[in-house]
Design a protein around this motif. Sequence first.
Motif, PDB file in Angstrom:
ATOM      1  N   CYS A  90     -45.388  -3.252 -44.119  1.00 35.79           N
ATOM      2  CA  CYS A  90     -46.694  -2.656 -44.428  1.00 35.79           C
ATOM      3  C   CYS A  90     -46.861  -1.267 -43.836  1.00 35.79           C
ATOM      4  O   CYS A  90     -47.662  -0.471 -44.308  1.00 35.79           O
ATOM      5  CB  CYS A  90     -47.813  -3.571 -43.951  1.00 35.79           C
ATOM      6  SG  CYS A  90     -48.008  -3.567 -42.146  1.00 35.79           S
ATOM      7  N   GLY A  91     -46.131  -1.002 -42.716  1.00 36.43           N
ATOM      8  CA  GLY A  91     -46.251   0.316 -42.096  1.00 36.43           C
ATOM      9  C   GLY A  91     -47.423   0.454 -41.138  1.00 36.43           C
ATOM     10  O   GLY A  91     -47.568   1.518 -40.513  1.00 36.43           O
ATOM     11  N   HIS A  92     -48.250  -0.589 -40.978  1.00 31.68           N
ATOM     12  CA  HIS A  92     -49.425  -0.410 -40.106  1.00 31.68           C
ATOM     13  C   HIS A  92     -49.699  -1.576 -39.162  1.00 31.68           C
ATOM     14  O   HIS A  92     -50.679  -1.570 -38.438  1.00 31.68           O
ATOM     15  CB  HIS A  92     -50.675  -0.103 -40.937  1.00 31.68           C
ATOM     16  CG  HIS A  92     -50.967  -1.137 -41.987  1.00 31.68           C
ATOM     17  ND1 HIS A  92     -51.391  -2.413 -41.673  1.00 31.68           N
ATOM     18  CD2 HIS A  92     -50.870  -1.091 -43.336  1.00 31.68           C
ATOM     19  CE1 HIS A  92     -51.544  -3.091 -42.800  1.00 31.68           C
ATOM     20  NE2 HIS A  92     -51.224  -2.326 -43.827  1.00 31.68           N
ATOM     21  N   CYS A  93     -48.854  -2.600 -39.130  1.00 34.27           N
ATOM     22  CA  CYS A  93     -49.090  -3.723 -38.204  1.00 34.27           C
ATOM     23  C   CYS A  93     -48.449  -3.407 -36.848  1.00 34.27           C
ATOM     24  O   CYS A  93     -47.831  -2.362 -36.662  1.00 34.27           O
ATOM     25  CB  CYS A  93     -48.495  -5.011 -38.784  1.00 34.27           C
ATOM     26  SG  CYS A  93     -46.691  -4.997 -38.811  1.00 34.27           S
ATOM     27  N   CYS A  96     -44.637  -2.978 -37.200  1.00 35.24           N
ATOM     28  CA  CYS A  96     -44.325  -1.720 -37.882  1.00 35.24           C
ATOM     29  C   CYS A  96     -44.599  -0.524 -36.958  1.00 35.24           C
ATOM     30  O   CYS A  96     -43.854   0.460 -36.987  1.00 35.24           O
ATOM     31  CB  CYS A  96     -45.091  -1.600 -39.190  1.00 35.24           C
ATOM     32  SG  CYS A  96     -44.435  -2.671 -40.500  1.00 35.24           S
ATOM     33  N   CYS A 104     -42.115  -7.096 -39.875  1.00 38.45           N
ATOM     34  CA  CYS A 104     -43.503  -6.780 -40.260  1.00 38.45           C
ATOM     35  C   CYS A 104     -44.387  -8.022 -40.219  1.00 38.45           C
ATOM     36  O   CYS A 104     -44.051  -9.063 -40.791  1.00 38.45           O
ATOM     37  CB  CYS A 104     -43.519  -6.185 -41.673  1.00 38.45           C
ATOM     38  SG  CYS A 104     -45.179  -5.970 -42.350  1.00 38.45           S
ATOM     39  N   GLU A 105     -45.518  -7.921 -39.543  1.00 38.56           N
ATOM     40  CA  GLU A 105     -46.398  -9.098 -39.395  1.00 38.56           C
ATOM     41  C   GLU A 105     -47.255  -9.341 -40.627  1.00 38.56           C
ATOM     42  O   GLU A 105     -47.800 -10.424 -40.793  1.00 38.56           O
ATOM     43  CB  GLU A 105     -47.257  -8.934 -38.139  1.00 38.56           C
ATOM     44  CG  GLU A 105     -46.392  -9.070 -36.896  1.00 38.56           C
ATOM     45  CD  GLU A 105     -47.128  -8.880 -35.594  1.00 38.56           C
ATOM     46  OE1 GLU A 105     -48.149  -8.154 -35.580  1.00 38.56           O
ATOM     47  OE2 GLU A 105     -46.676  -9.456 -34.592  1.00 38.56           O
ATOM     48  N   THR A 106     -47.376  -8.345 -41.483  1.00 39.90           N
ATOM     49  CA  THR A 106     -48.142  -8.547 -42.716  1.00 39.90           C
ATOM     50  C   THR A 106     -47.351  -9.404 -43.705  1.00 39.90           C
ATOM     51  O   THR A 106     -47.921 -10.215 -44.422  1.00 39.90           O
ATOM     52  CB  THR A 106     -48.494  -7.185 -43.352  1.00 39.90           C
ATOM     53  OG1 THR A 106     -49.178  -6.403 -42.374  1.00 39.90           O
ATOM     54  CG2 THR A 106     -49.377  -7.337 -44.583  1.00 39.90           C
TER      55      THR A 106
HETATM   56 ZN   LIG Z   1     -46.074  -4.328 -40.954  1.00 42.98          ZN
END
Ligand SMILES: [Zn+2]
Length: 393
Positions: A90-93, A96, A104-106
């Motif tokens: 996701c680039g934002h968790c 990431c 990635c946790e998303t």
């Molecule tokens: Zn992520």
Amino acid sequence: MKAAVWHGPRDVRVDEVDDPKIEEATDAIVRITSSAICGSDLHLYEVLSPFMEEGDILGHEPMGIVEEVGPEVTHIAPGDRVVIPFNISCGHCWMCDQQLFAQCETTQNREEEKGASLFGYTKLYGQVPGGQAEYLRVPQAQFGPIKVPEGPPDDRFLYLSDVLPTSWQAVDYAAIPEGGSVTVFGLGPIGQMTCRIAAHKGARVIGVDIVPERLELARKHGVEALDLEEHDDISDTIREMTEGRGTDGAIDAVGMEAHGAPVGEFAQKAAGLLPDAVAEKLIEKAAIDRMSALYACFDTVRRGGTVSISGVYGGMVDPIPMMQLFDKGVQLRMGQAHVKRWIDEIMPLVTDDADPLETEELASHKIGIDEVPNAYETFQKKEDGAIKFVIQP
Ligand SMILES: [Zn+2]
Ligand SMILES: NC(=O)c1ccc[n+]([C@@H]2O[C@H](COP(=O)([O-])OP(=O)(O)OC[C@H]3O[C@@H](n4cnc5c(N)ncnc54)[C@H](O)[C@@H]3O)[C@@H](O)[C@H]2O)c1
Ligand SMILES: [Zn+2]
């Protein structure tokens, strides 16, 4: 559209399936121009069959042209040329933010206790339809796709999806000191690029495989390539070449289907014959991996050196020689490649028109999508000089 579809062990077919559509605001649809077959796909072709379902679309090394984007996708637009990383992040968790994109946790698969989802890679990793197809739906496209310039052929950029970042990470994780040495076990596409990158960074590189044309290809790139079958004890040979110590780093670019491991081979065959539910348990709970390449890494690395594992393993209770590892003080690093973590470092090499990693020469076969079933078979048997198949749908 046409897609490479898994129907059973050693049974990949090209089927007509529904075109993918935008489902989430963060999706993109990409028209695939090139899509490679990976050594990881070979694990799915047979050994990891229990985790596959009939109808799964394979493929995790694609690139192409953006057709359509969801409203939340702003860094790419229709018409852009993009490479799609094999992990979906996701680039934002939190993960990431640490650049651990393969975790990635998303998109993590918590029920399966596995990391980030991957394209075309079993129900353990999200069962996301893969990229050996004419079109691909890309989830988390607000982050994943890597925009690449027009001009050079696809081959220059295609391997940003997996092979190059995996190889880059393998070298980084091997912690080779300035001017140091490394042994790379396995000279498939991952091993080849790992050797080239290690040499590019100034290391002395020894490579090991059993396939003559793969050894030859590595030699062309300055690798001291050794045929496993010509040496009684490959680690002894490498120690002789390195003042009795072994190399500073050792990289396993082979994985669970290593040659020369009869017990694991028997277990893998047994798992393949059992009903899926039983085989899944056996693979997760038993010593299923063929460990000979990994053992050779442990033996070959010098005392106090680092072993870096890019080959994929899947067993839960594989026998590990703890006494040897502890006594030698070996450090271990491994895992799926965090693709986007390495792209900024690799990009200057693939945009350089001199093509220093010779990405344009890696593919041994270019095929249309209808030839995919044969390609899997040839690649598995390592026939016809097969090193890398690139599908141009
Ligand atoms: Zn992520
Ligand atoms: N960590 C990641 O993110 C990641 C990404 C891509 C691929 N991989 C894995 O990397 C591995 C290599 O991928 P590839 O595409 O190069 O596959 P490949 O099957 O083409 O190459 C494997 C090579 O290992 C050689 N080999 C087998 N047994 C050996 C032994 N005992 N000693 C030395 N060499 C031996 C084979 O002859 C072959 O050339 C696979 O396990 C794949 O799943 C991992
Ligand atoms: Zn791959």
